[in-house]
Design a protein around this motif. Structure first.
Motif, PDB file in Angstrom:
ATOM      1  N   LYS A 189      43.473  56.737  35.688  1.00  0.00           N
ATOM      2  CA  LYS A 189      42.376  55.878  35.258  1.00  0.00           C
ATOM      3  C   LYS A 189      42.682  54.432  35.659  1.00  0.00           C
ATOM      4  N   LEU A 190      41.641  53.671  35.959  1.00  0.00           N
ATOM      5  CA  LEU A 190      41.850  52.284  36.385  1.00  0.00           C
ATOM      6  C   LEU A 190      42.626  51.485  35.349  1.00  0.00           C
ATOM      7  N   ASP A 191      42.381  51.760  34.066  1.00  0.00           N
ATOM      8  CA  ASP A 191      43.048  50.991  33.011  1.00  0.00           C
ATOM      9  C   ASP A 191      44.557  51.192  33.007  1.00  0.00           C
ATOM     10  N   THR A 192      45.035  52.288  33.584  1.00  0.00           N
ATOM     11  CA  THR A 192      46.478  52.563  33.553  1.00  0.00           C
ATOM     12  C   THR A 192      47.211  51.950  34.739  1.00  0.00           C
ATOM     13  N   LEU A 193      46.469  51.466  35.741  1.00  0.00           N
ATOM     14  CA  LEU A 193      47.099  51.011  36.979  1.00  0.00           C
ATOM     15  C   LEU A 193      47.557  49.551  36.879  1.00  0.00           C
ATOM     16  N   VAL A 194      48.735  49.302  37.404  1.00  0.00           N
ATOM     17  CA  VAL A 194      49.245  47.940  37.595  1.00  0.00           C
ATOM     18  C   VAL A 194      49.665  47.839  39.054  1.00  0.00           C
ATOM     19  N   SER A 219      31.221  49.266  44.363  1.00  0.00           N
ATOM     20  CA  SER A 219      32.237  49.870  43.495  1.00  0.00           C
ATOM     21  C   SER A 219      33.652  49.554  43.982  1.00  0.00           C
ATOM     22  N   PHE A 220      33.776  49.126  45.238  1.00  0.00           N
ATOM     23  CA  PHE A 220      35.092  48.881  45.831  1.00  0.00           C
ATOM     24  C   PHE A 220      35.411  47.399  46.009  1.00  0.00           C
ATOM     25  N   LEU A 221      34.415  46.610  46.425  1.00  0.00           N
ATOM     26  CA  LEU A 221      34.686  45.208  46.750  1.00  0.00           C
ATOM     27  C   LEU A 221      35.219  44.389  45.573  1.00  0.00           C
ATOM     28  N   PRO A 222      34.812  44.652  44.300  1.00  0.00           N
ATOM     29  CA  PRO A 222      35.368  43.847  43.205  1.00  0.00           C
ATOM     30  C   PRO A 222      36.888  43.951  43.061  1.00  0.00           C
ATOM     31  N   LEU A 223      37.503  44.966  43.681  1.00  0.00           N
ATOM     32  CA  LEU A 223      38.954  45.098  43.596  1.00  0.00           C
ATOM     33  C   LEU A 223      39.678  44.102  44.499  1.00  0.00           C
ATOM     34  N   PHE A 224      38.927  43.403  45.368  1.00  0.00           N
ATOM     35  CA  PHE A 224      39.555  42.537  46.366  1.00  0.00           C
ATOM     36  C   PHE A 224      39.026  41.122  46.248  1.00  0.00           C
ATOM     37  N   GLY A 225      39.822  40.202  46.761  1.00  0.00           N
ATOM     38  CA  GLY A 225      39.385  38.817  46.791  1.00  0.00           C
ATOM     39  C   GLY A 225      40.416  37.871  46.234  1.00  0.00           C
ATOM     40  N   SER A 233      45.661  43.956  37.780  1.00  0.00           N
ATOM     41  CA  SER A 233      45.279  45.114  36.961  1.00  0.00           C
ATOM     42  C   SER A 233      43.823  45.475  37.240  1.00  0.00           C
ATOM     43  N   PRO A 234      43.569  46.573  37.975  1.00  0.00           N
ATOM     44  CA  PRO A 234      42.185  46.963  38.267  1.00  0.00           C
ATOM     45  C   PRO A 234      41.335  47.163  37.017  1.00  0.00           C
ATOM     46  N   GLY A 235      41.977  47.547  35.933  1.00  0.00           N
ATOM     47  CA  GLY A 235      41.226  47.768  34.706  1.00  0.00           C
ATOM     48  C   GLY A 235      40.604  46.512  34.133  1.00  0.00           C
ATOM     49  N   HIS A 236      41.083  45.333  34.566  1.00  0.00           N
ATOM     50  CA  HIS A 236      40.538  44.071  34.063  1.00  0.00           C
ATOM     51  C   HIS A 236      39.375  43.553  34.902  1.00  0.00           C
ATOM     52  N   VAL A 237      39.032  44.261  35.983  1.00  0.00           N
ATOM     53  CA  VAL A 237      37.963  43.818  36.871  1.00  0.00           C
ATOM     54  C   VAL A 237      36.602  44.064  36.220  1.00  0.00           C
ATOM     55  N   VAL A 241      53.851  41.214  33.932  1.00  0.00           N
ATOM     56  CA  VAL A 241      53.259  42.550  34.005  1.00  0.00           C
ATOM     57  C   VAL A 241      52.699  42.910  32.636  1.00  0.00           C
ATOM     58  N   SER A 242      51.421  43.259  32.601  1.00  0.00           N
ATOM     59  CA  SER A 242      50.781  43.678  31.352  1.00  0.00           C
ATOM     60  C   SER A 242      50.762  45.199  31.272  1.00  0.00           C
TER      61      SER A 242
END
Length: 583
Positions: free
Chosen positions: A326-331, A415-421, A344-348, A19-20
């Protein structure tokens, strides 16, 4: 310094997870039973404070693989970064080289060798060598406070020698200030003792005591203030809320007050090198507005002069928290076929301005995607209502298959699809969009005309839909028809009467006129073209797609008997529900 990385091995559902974290706020999110509490307990194994004893683990906490047996030790490895020179001196034996010629501190905790009761023995050490123990001075330099779920904040704020309020009073006072308080308390004590009620009460008790024990055995008694010096005052000080005892205040506000006291005590503590606040499920006792207020504060904690930064770890399964963070704060904790992993969504990597757009669009409804096991994305609210009823008519309950149906409001799929895969959230995703074939030139040097294909025609995709197809992988699939959602529905003769009935509810005369015009056409494509143009390509007063979708959804839901589902929509539903599609 801050905790940058936590590696968890062989602990409950977490076989091998790293976990980062970032300085400031970190929000660990995920569905129930995915391992959020395991992350909290791993943090507590090093950062437990005086109020919270270090957790004890048993052989039942060792990871058990499917079809296997638990074995091996539980191991936690903590990596701290951004060390000051003082931090490096305090954690000298834990230092390791890091990128850029910097140093980081690594501390490990291992639970192994169960006793006869099954409790695991704990060992803490520094660096790579488990022969270098973590000293008590180092442990005191790691200050942490844990707030459990469903906590009784009023109990934590009650007067006591070790309360957070008492600690804060000690931190914010020097010896001169304490001496002044002692002098004032002594004066007050002497003044009170001259008042008749106290004098008479003391005489009554002393007289009864002497008559009971006699002059030789009687002890010297006197009435005075119980908080007669600073130490006793700090232990007996309590907070009042709107002039009421804190026990009479609401649970939600008490939790916020308690967090304010804890954060003040942590930030003011000059002795600790690291200060951490661990909050499990802060949404407990807080309605959505207060959840938003708390998140906004934790996202940018203001520090007064002389205060130290506090790293905050929050676990939550509340879409309110996920939507506001914020996306950067989410794990994200994600359960896959091979086990739980982090994302980590913030790394996308997003396209230009797409990250900002996603953060604007992430309301409570759309933030559900972070907790979903399966997702269908659609363009708008009309499609969202219709896909649900079409799935039911086809024999698929999206709710029972744990599918979240989310509208992206237009063509904002990118804006949504990069979060998945395969390299992001490993959950099945079906994106349903329009083919939107571009207009074609029928006659040279004449304006291009719109295309109205028949079912099964091969069409040229719009640039937007073609770009979406590039996001496809094992988990993410894009589905489209031959033109638009409404046109593709109109190609089916069983659905057209329901579409006209829905139109008549909204625009009776337009619906009646279109019904005659559609009946006069020959062939499904011609009928679909007439119906589509008569609703959505009028010279003025086009039918609103959202209102039409709601009316049509009601017509489909109320219809007795089977109805067809356009093949591409059915394929999308089956992919999201993970139902095998015949080849």
């Amino acid at each position: 310094m801050y905790l940058a990385k936590l590696a968890i091995s062989n602990f409950r559902k977490l076989k091998n997870v790293e976990v980062s974290f970032r300085p400031g706020l970190n929000v660990v999110i995920g569905p129930n039973n995915v391992g959020k509490t395991a992350v909290v307990d791993a943090l507590r194994a090093l950062l437990a404070g005086a109020d919270d004893p270090y957790p004890r683990f048993t052989i039942d906490d060792v990871h058990c693989p499917k079809g296997g047996k638990p074995s091996g030790p539980i191991t936690f490895v903590y990596t701290f970064c951004d060390l000051t020179l003082d931090d490096e001196a305090d954690f000298m034996s834990a230092l390791k080289p890091a990128a850029g010629g910097l140093l980081e501190a690594q501390i490990s905790v291992r639970y192994a060798d169960p006793d006869q009761a099954g409790r695991l023995r704990v060992k803490r050490w520094c660096g790579n060598n488990d022969d270098v123990p973590l000293t008590s001075d180092m442990m005191e330099n790691l200050r942490g406070v844990y707030l459990p779920p469903l906590r009784d904040a009023a109990q934590g704020l009650k007067p006591s020698r070790t309360s957070q309020l008492s600690r804060l009073l000690h931190l914010l006072s020097d010896q001169a200030g304490r001496d002044l308080i002692n002098e004032e308390l002594e004066k007050l004590d002497k003044a009170l003792k001259t008042h008749a009620p106290l004098v008479l009460t003391e005489q009554s008790i002393v007289g009864r005591h002497k008559s009971m024990l006699g002059a030789q055995l009687a002890q010297a008694l006197e009435i005075g203030l119980s908080a007669s010096d600073f130490q006793k005052l700090a232990a007996r000080t309590s907070l009042l809320v709107d002039s009421l005892e804190i026990e009479h205040n609401g649970l939600g506000f008490n939790n916020l007050i308690f967090m304010a006291v804890v954060l003040s005590e942590l930030a003011k503590n000059p002795e600790a090198a690291f200060r951490g606040l661990i909050v499990e499920e802060p949404e407990a006792h807080l309605h959505p507005q207060l959840q938003s207020v708390l998140l906004n504060y934790l996202s940018s904690i203001h520090l007064d002069q002389g205060e130290k930064a506090v790293q905050v770890f929050v676990t939550s399964h509340s879409p309110n928290f996920a939507s506001g963070a914020k996306l950067d704060t989410l794990v994200c904790l994600v359960e896959t076929a091979s086990g739980v992993r982090t994302f980590s969504p913030g790394h996308v990597s997003f396209g230009p301005s797409k990250r900002e757009k996603l953060e604007r669009y992430l309301d409570v409804t759309r933030a559900e995607l972070f907790f979903a096991g399966r997702v269908i994305f659609v363009e708008g609210a009309g499609e969202r209502m219709l896909i649900s009823v079409l799935a039911e008519k086809a024999g698929y309950s999206l709710r029972e298959h744990a599918v979240s149906l989310i509208s992206v409001d237009g063509l904002n799929f990118d804006s949504f699809l990069p979060l998945f895969g395969e390299t992001a959230l490993n959950v099945p995703v079906a994106a349903i969009t329009d083919a939107d074939p571009p207009a074609v030139e029928m006659v040279a040097e004449q304006p291009k005309v719109a295309v109205y294909p028949a079912s099964g025609d091969v069409v040229t995709l719009s640039d937007n839909t073609a770009a979406m197809k590039k996001h496809e992988d094992t988990f993410v699939k894009v589905f489209h028809g031959v033109k638009t959602f409404e046109y593709d529905l109109a190609l089916h003769p069983e659905l057209r009467p329901l579409m006209i009935a829905a139109l008549k509810e909204l625009k009776p005369q337009v619906g009646a006129d279109l019904e005659k015009a559609v009946d006069a056409e020959i062939g499904d494509a011609a009928k679909a073209k007439t119906l589509f143009k008569g609703m959505f390509e009028r010279s003025s007063n086009n039918v609103q797609k959202g209102s039409f979708g709601q009316a049509l959804a009601a017509q489909i839901a109320d219809h007795d008997g089977a109805l067809p589902c356009p093949p591409y929509i059915l394929a999308a539903i089956k992919h999201a529900c993970q139902v095998a599609v015949p080849v």
